[in-house]
Scaffold this motif. Structure first.
Motif, mmCIF file in Angstrom:
data_model
loop_
_atom_site.group_PDB
_atom_site.id
_atom_site.type_symbol
_atom_site.label_atom_id
_atom_site.label_comp_id
_atom_site.label_asym_id
_atom_site.label_seq_id
_atom_site.Cartn_x
_atom_site.Cartn_y
_atom_site.Cartn_z
ATOM 1 N N ALA A 113 23.164 61.114 63.727
ATOM 2 C CA ALA A 113 22.879 61.367 65.136
ATOM 3 C C ALA A 113 23.732 60.469 66.029
ATOM 4 O O ALA A 113 24.085 59.349 65.643
ATOM 5 N N PRO A 114 24.072 60.927 67.229
ATOM 6 C CA PRO A 114 24.798 60.061 68.169
ATOM 7 C C PRO A 114 24.010 58.796 68.447
ATOM 8 O O PRO A 114 22.774 58.797 68.460
ATOM 9 N N ALA A 115 24.724 57.704 68.690
ATOM 10 C CA ALA A 115 24.085 56.398 68.883
ATOM 11 C C ALA A 115 23.035 56.426 69.987
ATOM 12 O O ALA A 115 21.950 55.851 69.848
ATOM 13 N N LEU A 116 23.320 57.108 71.091
ATOM 14 C CA LEU A 116 22.395 57.125 72.215
ATOM 15 C C LEU A 116 21.148 57.952 71.941
ATOM 16 O O LEU A 116 20.158 57.849 72.667
ATOM 17 N N ASP A 117 21.177 58.801 70.908
ATOM 18 C CA ASP A 117 20.021 59.639 70.578
ATOM 19 C C ASP A 117 19.072 58.956 69.598
ATOM 20 O O ASP A 117 17.920 59.378 69.443
ATOM 21 N N LYS A 118 19.539 57.919 68.915
ATOM 22 C CA LYS A 118 18.744 57.351 67.825
ATOM 23 C C LYS A 118 17.425 56.745 68.296
ATOM 24 O O LYS A 118 16.403 56.857 67.614
ATOM 25 N N ASP A 119 17.423 56.096 69.467
ATOM 26 C CA ASP A 119 16.189 55.500 69.958
ATOM 27 C C ASP A 119 15.115 56.577 70.159
ATOM 28 O O ASP A 119 13.945 56.373 69.832
ATOM 29 N N TRP A 120 15.526 57.708 70.698
ATOM 30 C CA TRP A 120 14.590 58.819 70.901
ATOM 31 C C TRP A 120 14.117 59.373 69.560
ATOM 32 O O TRP A 120 12.930 59.668 69.386
ATOM 33 N N ARG A 121 15.035 59.511 68.614
ATOM 34 C CA ARG A 121 14.669 60.089 67.318
ATOM 35 C C ARG A 121 13.670 59.195 66.569
ATOM 36 O O ARG A 121 12.849 59.700 65.805
ATOM 37 N N LEU A 122 13.718 57.897 66.801
ATOM 38 C CA LEU A 122 12.767 57.006 66.142
ATOM 39 C C LEU A 122 11.353 57.178 66.706
ATOM 40 O O LEU A 122 10.375 56.832 66.043
ATOM 41 N N LEU A 123 11.235 57.688 67.916
ATOM 42 C CA LEU A 123 9.928 58.011 68.469
ATOM 43 C C LEU A 123 9.496 59.427 68.095
ATOM 44 O O LEU A 123 8.306 59.748 68.172
ATOM 45 N N GLN A 124 10.435 60.249 67.691
ATOM 46 C CA GLN A 124 10.116 61.628 67.332
ATOM 47 C C GLN A 124 9.637 61.768 65.893
ATOM 48 O O GLN A 124 8.800 62.623 65.589
ATOM 49 N N ALA A 125 10.173 60.926 64.986
ATOM 50 C CA ALA A 125 9.838 61.092 63.568
ATOM 51 C C ALA A 125 10.189 59.838 62.784
ATOM 52 O O ALA A 125 11.100 59.090 63.156
ATOM 53 N N ALA A 126 9.477 59.617 61.678
ATOM 54 C CA ALA A 126 9.782 58.513 60.775
ATOM 55 C C ALA A 126 11.058 58.821 60.003
ATOM 56 O O ALA A 126 11.356 59.990 59.698
ATOM 57 N N VAL A 127 11.806 57.790 59.664
ATOM 58 C CA VAL A 127 13.028 57.928 58.873
ATOM 59 C C VAL A 127 12.682 57.640 57.407
ATOM 60 O O VAL A 127 12.127 56.575 57.099
ATOM 61 N N VAL A 128 13.008 58.572 56.516
ATOM 62 C CA VAL A 128 12.644 58.418 55.105
ATOM 63 C C VAL A 128 13.841 58.690 54.206
ATOM 64 O O VAL A 128 14.807 59.364 54.596
ATOM 65 N N ASP A 129 13.771 58.164 53.003
ATOM 66 C CA ASP A 129 14.780 58.419 51.980
ATOM 67 C C ASP A 129 14.602 59.854 51.480
ATOM 68 O O ASP A 129 13.471 60.275 51.200
ATOM 69 N N PRO A 130 15.681 60.636 51.343
ATOM 70 C CA PRO A 130 15.540 62.005 50.827
ATOM 71 C C PRO A 130 14.822 62.063 49.480
ATOM 72 O O PRO A 130 14.130 63.043 49.182
ATOM 73 N N ALA A 131 14.955 61.006 48.673
ATOM 74 C CA ALA A 131 14.298 60.992 47.365
ATOM 75 C C ALA A 131 12.780 60.996 47.482
ATOM 76 O O ALA A 131 12.075 61.352 46.529
#
Length: 211
Positions: free
Chosen positions: A108-126
């Motif tokens: 994701a673009p750098a400026l979008d990452k802060d928003w994405r962290l409020l939208q969903a948890a980041v997980v390992d594909p495994a």
């Protein structure tokens, strides 16, 4: 584990690998820049990250009292120290109903990452087989743009959160009641040695998701 850090704005040389991974992932430091791992400007200019990191208060001195960051309100004055409270700080343990994979987040673009962290948890594909009851965040999900978008993302994250009943330097104990499947996220860095227990029993699933 005790860390020698002053606050969310200043980070010292004793920062664990989880801290560094996070700071690199949100483009606050660049991979390979060893000097940046010693002392950086922290999260001060990233109000959405401050909320996610459960930063509740901001202290300013003297002439800085006129400056009020996004989402903060006056809380009190103590001598020449002005205290502002983050009205949208998330609890130490809050829950997500949506997930995104780490590769999608990193792309994701750098400026979008802060928003994405409020939208969903980041997980390992495994770990996706362990999280099949949660909703994937579409990779092309548009980020928020307004203060209203910000509050609409924060409020659901605050509703079903961990109620801390006891804590010490080596243990956090609490309870949580959920209406459906969710992922519990702690806004503190993961260190080796952390273990999770659910109803008094070791939870390998939680340990794996944080490793």
């Amino acid at each position: 584990r005790r860390r020698h850090t002053r606050c969310s704005r200043d980070w010292s040389s004793d920062v664990c690998s989880s801290d560094l991974r996070f700071l690199q992932a949100v483009n606050l430091i660049q991979p390979g820049d060893e000097a940046a791992t010693r002392w950086i400007n922290g999260l001060g200019g990233r109000p959405l990250l401050l909320s996610m990191a459960s930063v509740k208060y901001l202290l300013t001195r003297g002439a800085g009292k006129e400056w009020r960051p996004f989402g903060y309100e006056p809380h009190g004055v103590y001598g020449n120290i002005h205290v502002m409270r983050n009205a949208y700080a998330l609890p130490l343990g809050f829950t997500y109903s949506r997930i995104q994979t780490e590769p999608d987040f990193m792309a994701a673009p750098a400026l979008d990452k802060d928003w994405r962290l409020l939208q969903a948890a980041v997980v390992d594909p495994a770990d996706l087989p362990l999280l099949r009851d949660l909703t994937p965040l579409p990779p092309d999900m548009p980020p928020g743009k307004t203060f209203q978008d910000y509050t609409q993302l924060v409020e659901p994250l605050r509703k079903e959160s961990l109620q801390i009943e006891a804590r010490s330097e080596s243990r956090i104990q609490g309870s949580i009641r959920l209406a459906g499947p969710k992922l519990l996220f702690f806004s503190i860095p993961f260190d080796r040695g952390w273990q999770a227990e659910v109803d008094g029993k070791p939870d390998r699933k939680s340990t794996r998701l944080n490793s």
